[in-house]
Design an enzyme around this catalytic site. Sequence first.
Site, PDB file in Angstrom:
ATOM      1  N   GLU A   1       0.843  -1.188   0.000  1.00  0.00           N
ATOM      2  CA  GLU A   1       0.000   0.000   0.000  1.00  0.00           C
ATOM      3  C   GLU A   1       0.885   1.247   0.000  1.00  0.00           C
ATOM      4  OE1 GLU A   1      -2.799   2.463   3.148  1.00  0.00           O
ATOM      5  OE2 GLU A   1      -2.722   0.283   3.334  1.00  0.00           O
TER       6      GLU A   1
ATOM      7  N   LYS B   1     -10.942  -2.089   6.507  1.00  0.00           N
ATOM      8  CA  LYS B   1      -9.785  -1.650   7.275  1.00  0.00           C
ATOM      9  C   LYS B   1     -10.292  -1.136   8.622  1.00  0.00           C
ATOM     10  CE  LYS B   1      -6.220   1.981   7.203  1.00  0.00           C
ATOM     11  NZ  LYS B   1      -5.460   2.908   6.336  1.00  0.00           N
TER      12      LYS B   1
ATOM     13  N   ARG C   1       0.251  10.437   0.350  1.00  0.00           N
ATOM     14  CA  ARG C   1       0.606  11.516   1.263  1.00  0.00           C
ATOM     15  C   ARG C   1       1.733  12.390   0.735  1.00  0.00           C
ATOM     16  NH1 ARG C   1       0.737   8.170   7.030  1.00  0.00           N
ATOM     17  NH2 ARG C   1      -1.219   7.018   6.695  1.00  0.00           N
TER      18      ARG C   1
ATOM     19  N   THR D   1      -4.656   5.908   1.843  1.00  0.00           N
ATOM     20  CA  THR D   1      -5.068   7.277   2.167  1.00  0.00           C
ATOM     21  C   THR D   1      -5.918   7.852   1.035  1.00  0.00           C
ATOM     22  OG1 THR D   1      -2.882   7.463   3.233  1.00  0.00           O
ATOM     23  CG2 THR D   1      -4.298   9.381   3.313  1.00  0.00           C
TER      24      THR D   1
END
Length: 215
Positions: free
Chosen positions: A47, A135, A51, A75
């Site tokens: 993953e 998640k 960011r 994210t």
Amino acid sequence: MTTTPTDLTNADLLGLAPVIPVVVLEDEDAAVPLARALVEGGLPAIEVTLRTPAALPAITRIAAEVPDAIVGAGTVVRPEDAERSAAAGARFLVSPGCTPRLQAAMVATGLPFLPGVATASEAVALLEGGITAMKFFPAEAAGGRAYLKALGGPLPDARFCPTGGVTPGNAADYLALPNVGCVGGSWLTPGDAVRAGDWDRIRALAADAAALGKG
């Protein structure tokens, strides 16, 4: 039968490896050697979090140059994040939370995804839509193993990838829960190791994590 990236489902994401590395990349040139080290250590699902400006180019390069990696985008918080990640070559999506609009955007990409939840109500909302793989974030701050264990009774169909505060010291305890398929962890790619290009160290950390299994 071995599952390939093209036929992955949401639920399949929880069974690729005991740990999904959560990666923050400042330099896209580090993406390929880092991904190779993780895959060689036994962790194919990676993953890359959105960011930094390097995230989408890194996803593109991993997808193109590391065929054994199953690279995803994390994210994902806006519909355009989902669209851009899919266009960059991501093979799955991960969000820290989920709204109807974001969920629709992730579904529209055709990619498997792990939507983030932190409460029973959020999990129930996803279950109502037929989504069972989620998640759990931020895992430790949201109640940790005790909370997930408590959810197992009333929500037996929900399965989780706890992320946030998961460490080598507690990962095995999370993995021992029947409603946990894998965990997400950032400890596999320490910033100093990435900056130094210490791929042997990252490969070793990945091998240790891959060995956790569901013992």
